[in-house]
Scaffold this motif. Structure first.
Motif, PDB file in Angstrom:
ATOM      1  N   VAL A 266       2.218   0.219  -3.831  1.00 14.56           N
ATOM      2  CA  VAL A 266       3.432   0.603  -4.079  1.00 14.56           C
ATOM      3  C   VAL A 266       3.048   1.934  -4.661  1.00 14.56           C
ATOM      4  N   ASP A 267       1.911   2.010  -5.110  1.00 16.99           N
ATOM      5  CA  ASP A 267       2.076   3.622  -5.149  1.00 16.99           C
ATOM      6  C   ASP A 267       1.799   4.941  -4.010  1.00 16.99           C
ATOM      7  N   LEU A 268       2.042   4.167  -2.887  1.00 13.58           N
ATOM      8  CA  LEU A 268       2.913   4.914  -1.707  1.00 13.58           C
ATOM      9  C   LEU A 268       3.708   5.748  -2.104  1.00 13.58           C
ATOM     10  N   LEU A 269       4.509   4.545  -2.866  1.00 16.93           N
ATOM     11  CA  LEU A 269       6.051   5.967  -3.456  1.00 16.93           C
ATOM     12  C   LEU A 269       6.121   6.739  -3.840  1.00 16.93           C
ATOM     13  N   GLY A 270       4.891   7.188  -4.980  1.00 13.81           N
ATOM     14  CA  GLY A 270       4.740   8.004  -6.023  1.00 13.81           C
ATOM     15  C   GLY A 270       6.036   7.947  -6.891  1.00 13.81           C
ATOM     16  N   ASP A 271       6.431   9.558  -6.821  1.00 12.48           N
ATOM     17  CA  ASP A 271       8.310  10.248  -7.210  1.00 12.48           C
ATOM     18  C   ASP A 271       8.414  10.213  -5.845  1.00 12.48           C
ATOM     19  N   TYR A 272       8.744   9.417  -5.047  1.00 10.51           N
ATOM     20  CA  TYR A 272       9.715   9.274  -4.133  1.00 10.51           C
ATOM     21  C   TYR A 272      11.053   8.699  -4.469  1.00 10.51           C
ATOM     22  N   LEU A 273      10.998   8.081  -6.144  1.00 11.00           N
ATOM     23  CA  LEU A 273      12.336   7.579  -5.982  1.00 11.00           C
ATOM     24  C   LEU A 273      13.378   8.206  -6.965  1.00 11.00           C
TER      25      LEU A 273
END
Length: 400
Positions: free
Chosen positions: A31-38
């Motif tokens: 899940v950390d691969l999304l970072g601040d994308y959302l």
């Protein structure tokens, strides 16, 4: 203050965390691969804000992290797509609005951010993969060079061999394949040959690489396919090359099997010398075997001694009217025919009488006769040495 920050979303920022967790679970990705994308995507949908360069740079780094963690580019993109449509279903601007134009604008903003983010994500992933491949290739080249040179620390070499699936406690054969004629790139042939070799021998204790414009193949001895005779390995490699690169003619030399880290280097050196000897001797065969050329290795160990032997035994043949070439060719054909003058005459396309006359002329000029066992050995060794030193085409390397 955004709607998300003011609590206009389902539960402040908790809803974004839930979306991220759901997407990561569905895609089996961290899940950390999304970072601040959302949060960036939500701000775009609610406020129409385009991502800033620093935010896209952060996504690019997430792409690099995905590659480093072994997540494929497709897997990373799937994670971002899954998170995007899951977020869209819960966006307050979409869920609560009855204005089609507002929904359209939000959709365009989301798609723009998705396009930008996926682009830099893949770019970062590819960049990291290229660096990883270059690093792996450098490690592979260094390992192959040290393995074939045989002068590296043995304990360290055993450790370095493990990632490549090579057990240096076993005995290995080394085969070398060289394109005959003008040299050209061999990388494509090596890649295709590696697939064929792995299919035949398995992916353990097998190594295919390139070195000095040649393809190097290392396989374990005693497998179901390779017997104790290296001749089998050479024939197999040659047959595979015909299939994967039939546009060129190849010569393959196979060394004998030896155990240990130094054994690989020893087998490689035998195969390398076999190729050199095959070229110098003008052999027409496409597969040469180190075991069949051991006599040349013995002769080549002391070049000064063999040059002296050639000069002393065959040097007088140069006094012949036509030089030493014809008489040397006759001696070579005679020895290769098993000391049978009739067979030698057929090979040379001359009469038997011509062969016997030339042999008598050799005895007259040199004082060495093929009919005397003690002198025959010296003659034969001198003929082999002459071929090895390419005499008389090249002058002998005699000490002055």
């Amino acid at each position: 203050m955004t709607d998300r920050q003011s609590g206009d979303g389902p539960a402040g920022e908790d809803w974004l965390d839930a979306v991220a967790a759901s997407a990561a679970a569905a895609c089996s990705a961290p899940v950390d691969l999304l970072g601040d994308y959302l949060p960036m995507l939500a701000d775009a949908a609610i406020h129409g804000r385009r991502p800033e360069p620093r935010e896209l740079a952060a996504v690019r780094e997430l792409g690099r992290r995905a590659a480093a963690q072994g997540v494929s580019a497709r897997g990373a993109v799937d994670l971002y797509l899954s998170a995007s449509w899951r977020l869209w279903r819960q966006l307050p601007a979409v869920v609560r609005s009855s204005d089609p134009e507002k929904v359209r604008q939000a959709g365009e903003a989301v798609l723009r951010v998705l396009d930008d983010a996926v682009g830099v994500l893949v770019d970062g992933h590819q960049s990291e993969r290229r660096e990883m491949i270059r690093h792996e290739e450098a490690l592979r080249r260094g390992f192959v060079d040290d393995l074939l040179r045989g002068d590296a620390d043995v304990a360290r070499m055993v450790q370095r061999a493990e990632p490549f699936g090579i057990d240096l406690g076993k005995a290995h054969h080394v085969a070398l394949a060289a394109a005959r004629g003008p040299e050209g790139p061999v990388d494509r042939a090596a890649i295709a040959l590696e697939r064929a070799v792995v299919d035949r021998f398995g992916d353990r204790d097998v190594l295919v690489a390139t070195k000095d414009a040649r393809v190097v193949v290392v396989v374990p001895a005693g497998s179901a396919t390779v017997t104790s005779r290296a001749v089998d390995l050479g024939a197999l490699i040659r047959a595979q090359l015909d299939q994967v690169d039939g546009g060129r003619r190849w010569r393959v030399a196979a060394g004998r099997a030896f155990p240990g880290a130094y054994g690989v280097a020893r087998s490689y050196e035998e195969a390398r010398e076999a190729l050199v000897f095959a070229d110098r001797l003008g052999l027409d065969t496409d597969v040469v075997h180190a075991r069949d050329l051991l006599v040349y290795r013995v002769l080549g160990r002391d070049q000064a001694a063999i040059a002296d032997l050639v000069d002393d035994v065959l040097g007088p043949l140069q006094r012949s009217r036509n030089g030493a070439g014809v008489l040397l060719e006759t001696l070579q054909a005679y020895f290769e025919a098993g000391d049978v003058a009739t067979e030698a005459a057929q090979r040379l396309h001359v009469s038997v009488r011509t062969v016997t006359y030339r042999l008598a002329r050799v005895a007259e000029l040199s004082g060495y006769s093929v009919g005397r066992p003690d002198q025959r050995l010296s003659l034969h060794a001198a003929v082999l040495g002459a071929r090895l030193l390419e005499w008389p085409a090249r002058p002998l390397p005699l000490d002055t």
